[in-house]
Every structure is written in structure tokens, then in C-alpha cells.
Design a protein around this motif. Structure first.
Motif, PDB file in Angstrom:
ATOM      1  N   ILE A   1       1.100  -1.369  -0.134  1.00  0.00           N
ATOM      2  CA  ILE A   1      -0.077  -0.050  -0.012  1.00  0.00           C
ATOM      3  C   ILE A   1       0.770   1.117  -0.140  1.00  0.00           C
ATOM      4  CG2 ILE A   1      -1.505   1.882   0.805  1.00  0.00           C
ATOM      5  CD1 ILE A   1      -2.680  -1.421   2.523  1.00  0.00           C
ATOM      6  N   ILE A   2       0.451   2.464  -0.885  1.00  0.00           N
ATOM      7  CA  ILE A   2       1.190   3.263  -1.355  1.00  0.00           C
ATOM      8  C   ILE A   2      -0.378   3.985  -0.721  1.00  0.00           C
ATOM      9  CG2 ILE A   2       2.275   5.121  -2.179  1.00  0.00           C
ATOM     10  CD1 ILE A   2       2.846   2.843  -4.298  1.00  0.00           C
ATOM     11  N   GLU A   3       0.897   4.981   0.750  1.00  0.00           N
ATOM     12  CA  GLU A   3      -0.362   5.626   1.482  1.00  0.00           C
ATOM     13  C   GLU A   3      -0.082   7.273   2.120  1.00  0.00           C
ATOM     14  OE1 GLU A   3      -3.360   7.256   2.615  1.00  0.00           O
ATOM     15  OE2 GLU A   3      -3.505   4.856   3.158  1.00  0.00           O
ATOM     16  N   VAL A   4      -0.994   7.810   1.590  1.00  0.00           N
ATOM     17  CA  VAL A   4      -0.566   9.157   1.401  1.00  0.00           C
ATOM     18  C   VAL A   4      -1.732   9.719   2.432  1.00  0.00           C
ATOM     19  CG1 VAL A   4      -2.400   9.833   0.469  1.00  0.00           C
ATOM     20  CG2 VAL A   4      -1.651  11.930  -0.098  1.00  0.00           C
ATOM     21  N   GLU A   5      -2.609   9.151   3.049  1.00  0.00           N
ATOM     22  CA  GLU A   5      -2.675   9.967   4.664  1.00  0.00           C
ATOM     23  C   GLU A   5      -3.382   8.669   5.739  1.00  0.00           C
ATOM     24  OE1 GLU A   5      -4.307  12.076   7.321  1.00  0.00           O
ATOM     25  OE2 GLU A   5      -4.054  12.405   5.087  1.00  0.00           O
ATOM     26  N   TRP A   6      -2.251   8.143   6.566  1.00  0.00           N
ATOM     27  CA  TRP A   6      -1.695   6.854   7.324  1.00  0.00           C
ATOM     28  C   TRP A   6      -2.469   7.670   8.971  1.00  0.00           C
ATOM     29  CZ3 TRP A   6      -1.082   2.799   8.710  1.00  0.00           C
ATOM     30  CH2 TRP A   6      -0.843   2.173   9.483  1.00  0.00           C
ATOM     31  N   GLY A   7      -2.964   8.976   8.983  1.00  0.00           N
ATOM     32  CA  GLY A   7      -3.488   8.698  10.287  1.00  0.00           C
ATOM     33  C   GLY A   7      -4.973   8.338   9.595  1.00  0.00           C
TER      34      GLY A   7
ATOM     35  N   PHE B   1      -5.224   3.786   8.450  1.00  0.00           N
ATOM     36  CA  PHE B   1      -4.671   2.714   9.178  1.00  0.00           C
ATOM     37  C   PHE B   1      -5.284   1.954   9.252  1.00  0.00           C
ATOM     38  CE2 PHE B   1      -5.931   4.781  13.047  1.00  0.00           C
ATOM     39  CZ  PHE B   1      -5.619   4.113  14.245  1.00  0.00           C
ATOM     40  N   GLU B   2      -6.746   2.468   9.799  1.00  0.00           N
ATOM     41  CA  GLU B   2      -7.371   0.614   9.891  1.00  0.00           C
ATOM     42  C   GLU B   2      -7.791   0.160   8.707  1.00  0.00           C
ATOM     43  OE1 GLU B   2     -11.173   1.874  11.859  1.00  0.00           O
ATOM     44  OE2 GLU B   2      -9.810   2.237  13.940  1.00  0.00           O
ATOM     45  N   PHE B   3      -8.374   0.970   7.615  1.00  0.00           N
ATOM     46  CA  PHE B   3      -8.964   0.562   6.551  1.00  0.00           C
ATOM     47  C   PHE B   3      -7.735  -0.642   5.310  1.00  0.00           C
ATOM     48  CE2 PHE B   3      -8.317   1.018   1.515  1.00  0.00           C
ATOM     49  CZ  PHE B   3      -8.736   0.570   1.178  1.00  0.00           C
ATOM     50  N   ASP B   4      -6.610   0.534   5.667  1.00  0.00           N
ATOM     51  CA  ASP B   4      -5.028   0.085   4.798  1.00  0.00           C
ATOM     52  C   ASP B   4      -4.996  -1.758   6.278  1.00  0.00           C
ATOM     53  OD1 ASP B   4      -4.757   2.120   3.882  1.00  0.00           O
ATOM     54  OD2 ASP B   4      -2.775   2.728   4.862  1.00  0.00           O
ATOM     55  N   LEU B   5      -5.136  -1.952   7.059  1.00  0.00           N
ATOM     56  CA  LEU B   5      -4.627  -2.789   7.967  1.00  0.00           C
ATOM     57  C   LEU B   5      -5.325  -3.672   7.667  1.00  0.00           C
ATOM     58  CD1 LEU B   5      -3.158  -1.849  10.776  1.00  0.00           C
ATOM     59  CD2 LEU B   5      -2.256  -2.815   9.777  1.00  0.00           C
ATOM     60  N   SER B   6      -7.444  -3.896   7.237  1.00  0.00           N
ATOM     61  CA  SER B   6      -8.348  -4.512   6.749  1.00  0.00           C
ATOM     62  C   SER B   6      -7.579  -4.894   5.902  1.00  0.00           C
ATOM     63  CB  SER B   6      -9.127  -3.904   7.247  1.00  0.00           C
ATOM     64  OG  SER B   6      -9.719  -3.113   5.949  1.00  0.00           O
ATOM     65  N   VAL B   7      -6.723  -4.259   4.618  1.00  0.00           N
ATOM     66  CA  VAL B   7      -6.744  -5.102   2.859  1.00  0.00           C
ATOM     67  C   VAL B   7      -5.672  -5.625   2.908  1.00  0.00           C
ATOM     68  CG1 VAL B   7      -8.562  -3.799   2.876  1.00  0.00           C
ATOM     69  CG2 VAL B   7      -6.524  -2.692   2.239  1.00  0.00           C
TER      70      VAL B   7
ATOM     71  N   LYS C   1      -2.090  12.218  14.496  1.00  0.00           N
ATOM     72  CA  LYS C   1      -1.380  11.073  15.857  1.00  0.00           C
ATOM     73  C   LYS C   1      -2.804  10.686  16.054  1.00  0.00           C
ATOM     74  CE  LYS C   1       0.853  15.571  18.213  1.00  0.00           C
ATOM     75  NZ  LYS C   1       1.157  16.364  19.742  1.00  0.00           N
ATOM     76  N   PRO C   2      -2.392   9.311  14.997  1.00  0.00           N
ATOM     77  CA  PRO C   2      -3.651   8.393  14.705  1.00  0.00           C
ATOM     78  C   PRO C   2      -3.884   7.751  16.729  1.00  0.00           C
ATOM     79  CG  PRO C   2      -1.973   7.822  13.197  1.00  0.00           C
ATOM     80  CD  PRO C   2      -1.746   9.486  13.842  1.00  0.00           C
ATOM     81  N   ALA C   3      -4.436   7.098  17.022  1.00  0.00           N
ATOM     82  CA  ALA C   3      -4.531   6.515  17.850  1.00  0.00           C
ATOM     83  C   ALA C   3      -4.095   4.780  17.000  1.00  0.00           C
ATOM     84  CB  ALA C   3      -5.438   5.945  19.446  1.00  0.00           C
ATOM     85  N   ILE C   4      -3.380   3.697  17.782  1.00  0.00           N
ATOM     86  CA  ILE C   4      -2.715   2.626  16.355  1.00  0.00           C
ATOM     87  C   ILE C   4      -3.025   2.013  17.336  1.00  0.00           C
ATOM     88  CG2 ILE C   4      -1.128   1.922  14.855  1.00  0.00           C
ATOM     89  CD1 ILE C   4      -0.618   3.810  13.921  1.00  0.00           C
TER      90      ILE C   4
END
Length: 329
Positions: A219-225, A228-234, A251-254
Motif C-alpha cells: 500500500i502506498i499511503e498519502v493519509e496514514w492517520g 490505517f484501519e482500512f489499510d490494515l484490513s486489506v 497523531k492517530p491512536a493505533i
């Protein structure tokens, strides 16, 4: 020389002025370049607005990191064959006072690459930050050949280049996510195999239908914060995510447990801090692709040096779907 400067942070129309001062003579290992085009990137806009730092590091700043022009003078130890060459440059204003929004810029030879003959100056001025970010995103980590690649923000300047480069490097399938359906055609034209709306409620199901339950390799990500939940789901187990931005949520809560269970490898990179060896590799590969006409770098809006405030507003307001450039006389 004529240059655009700001002496304080603030709104573009309030702080920019056009001033005259002498070009900086090239020292040993440097080139003096007559600038023909200066690229306007979001980071240039944020720097001028005072988003990045609170205090001006210099009395005044000539903005912009990217540009293109003609070498007019070389410093001691620099091969004179550089004289008269058409070139593109990067990092001109990173930790430096004088960028490319001027008639001349002086830079170390290591921040300069020859511009292929079929590429115009405005295209060259659009390469530094976007193209090197995209190149690092598709080459960092495991090889991308035969991979399923997801590019978030695929209609942006970095995203669109990443789509093209992923295909050029042999990705099996490139999926672009876009926020505006009207931009989907631009991403298809860049070579994406599929385009999905990132606001689609069933985007995870659409992706699974394309790649199967195994998931996305890169995944190439421009808006990780925010994503991230969507990214980790796929992402597949042991997959990779390359992060080059997170402006919306810094400052996302990961969940560390979620990251560990996924086994994902995260790459957090700033284009300004890429190693010199990576920059030279990127410049060489980008030039090969440009020389063969394999990269499309759309310059959609140009302004004069005197119109720099309007150019910054165009980038701030995201009025254009492509690169914004100053044409410099």
C-alpha cells in the motif's frame, strides 16, 4: 536577479514580494542555474504559511525545492561539460534560504540531473518531490514485480506517478483509490488496472473481489492517520505499507496488537531525507522513463513569477489535478 521572497509566514497574497539581488556565485562542487520553471508543491505552501515551523530561519526566503533550467556557470572541480545543459533539480530550499522561485539558483552538483531532450522545463520542475517520493514508494522494501499494489490518493501528483512506476516495474495489479469519481479517468490513463472510490462503503469487498482473500501486497499511503484501519484490513499478512503523508490526522491512536497480528512492515519516509544513493538511482531511472516517453507528468497550470501568490492559492485550494509551475523569464 529577480526573485520571489517572503520575510514572514502568512497568507500568500500578504507576504510575497518580488525583489532584486545578485545571484550566488557557485562555490566548489556547485552549479549556477538559470531557472526556467519552478515547481510549486504542497510542502512549499505549508512552509510559507508557517505550518512547518514557528520562527523564520532566515531574514527572508526564496521558496520552492523543485525546478528546471540551464546551467550557466560551474564552480571549482565541476566538469565544464555541465555548461549549457538543460537540468532539473531537487531540495533547492530544504534547509536552505534560496530556492527556485528566482531567475537563478546555485546548488551542489549532487542535486542536479540532466533533463531529457523530449521533456520541457515545466515537466522538469514537476519531478523532484513528487517523482522521487513515488519512486521510493514503489522500490522501498521487497520487489514490487508481480505484486498487488494499492495506491491511496491515486489522482494526486505522487499517487499518479506511483501508479505509473508500479506498472513499469512489473506490478501484477495496481488499484487506485480516489475521492472524486471525476478523477478516476486520470488514474486509469496513468495505467491503474482498477479504480475505487475511497468513500465507497464496500471498498474492502471490491478489493477482495479483485485480489482474493490473501490481500494487498503493498500500500502506498498519502493519509496514514485517517486510513490505517482500512489499510490494515486489506493488507496481506507480512505485507508492506509505505507512508509519505498524514496531514489530516497527525497523531492517530493505533493498536500495536493489530500491527503485530498483521505482521505488516511499515516504511515511514520523508523525500527530503532520502540517501544520496537513492536519489541518484531515482534520477537515473526517472530520466530513462522520461527519455522513452513512459512517464506522463501533467502540468495543468502555469503562472509567472509575479503571480506566485496565485500559484500558491491554486495548490492550497486544490483547484487543479496536476502540477502547478512558475514559468520564469
Amino acid at each position: 536577479m529577480k526573485a520571489a521572497v517572503y520575510r514572514k509566514f502568512g497568507a500568500a497574497h500578504e507576504v510575497f514580494a518580488i525583489e532584486q539581488f545578485a545571484p550566488v556565485k557557485p562555490a566548489a562542487g556547485e552549479l549556477l542555474i538559470a531557472v526556467k520553471a519552478s515547481g510549486v508543491n504542497p510542502s512549499d505552501v505549508k512552509n510559507r504559511a508557517g505550518v512547518v515551523m514557528n520562527t523564520m530561519p532566515y531574514e527572508f526566503i526564496v521558496p520552492h525545492s523543485d525546478g528546471a533550467g540551464i546551467v550557466s556557470e560551474v564552480g571549482e572541480g565541476v566538469d565544464k561539460s555541465w555548461l549549457g545543459k538543460r537540468v532539473w533539480v531537487w531540495n533547492a530550499q530544504f534547509r536552505r534560504q534560496l530556492g527556485t522561485a528566482a531567475q537563478f539558483v546555485t546548488l551542489p552538483v549532487g542535486q542536479v540531473a540532466e533533463l531529457p531532450s523530449r521533456s520541457h522545463f515545466a515537466m522538469g520542475a514537476s519531478l523532484g518531490i513528487p517523482a522521487m517520493t513515488a519512486y521510493r514508494a514503489v522500490t522501498c522494501g521487497t520487489p514490487i514485480a508481480d505484486a498487488n499494489v494499492l495506491v491511496n490518493g491515486a489522482s494526486g501528483n505522487v499517487g499518479r506517478l506511483a501508479v505509473q512506476m508500479a506498472k513499469l516495474l512489473g506490478a501484477k495489479r495496481v488499484i487506485g483509490l480516489v475521492g472524486d469519481p471525476q478523477r478516476a479517468q486520470h488514474v486509469h490513463e496513468a495505467g491503474a488496472d482498477h479504480v475505487i472510490g475511497y468513500r465507497d462503503d464496500d471498498r474492502e469487498k471490491q478489493i477482495e473481489a479483485l485480489v482474493g482473500p490473501r490481500g494487498i501486497d503493498r500500500i502506498i499511503e498519502v493519509e496514514w492517520g485517517s486510513n490505517f484501519e482500512f489499510d490494515l484490513s486489506v493488507i496481506r499478512p507480512e505485507g508492506e505499507i509505505y507512508v509519505y503523508g498524514s496531514a489530516g490526522q497527525m497523531k492517530p491512536a493505533i493498536s500495536i496488537q493489530q500491527l503485530m497480528l498483521t505482521g505488516v512492515t511499515m516504511h515511514f519516509r520523508s523525500v527530503y531525507l532520502l540517501p544520496e544513493s537513492v536519489r541518484q538511482e531515482a534520477a537515473q531511472r526517472i530520466n530513462i522513463w522520461l527519455g522513452k516517453g513512459l512517464l506522463n507528468v501533467p502540468v495543468v497550470d502555469t503562472f509567472s513569477l509575479e503571480e506566485i501568490a496565485e500559484a500558491h492559492r491554486a495548490v492550497e485550494q486544490r483547484r487543479v489535478h496536476g502540477h502547478v509551475v512558475l514559468q520564469i523569464d
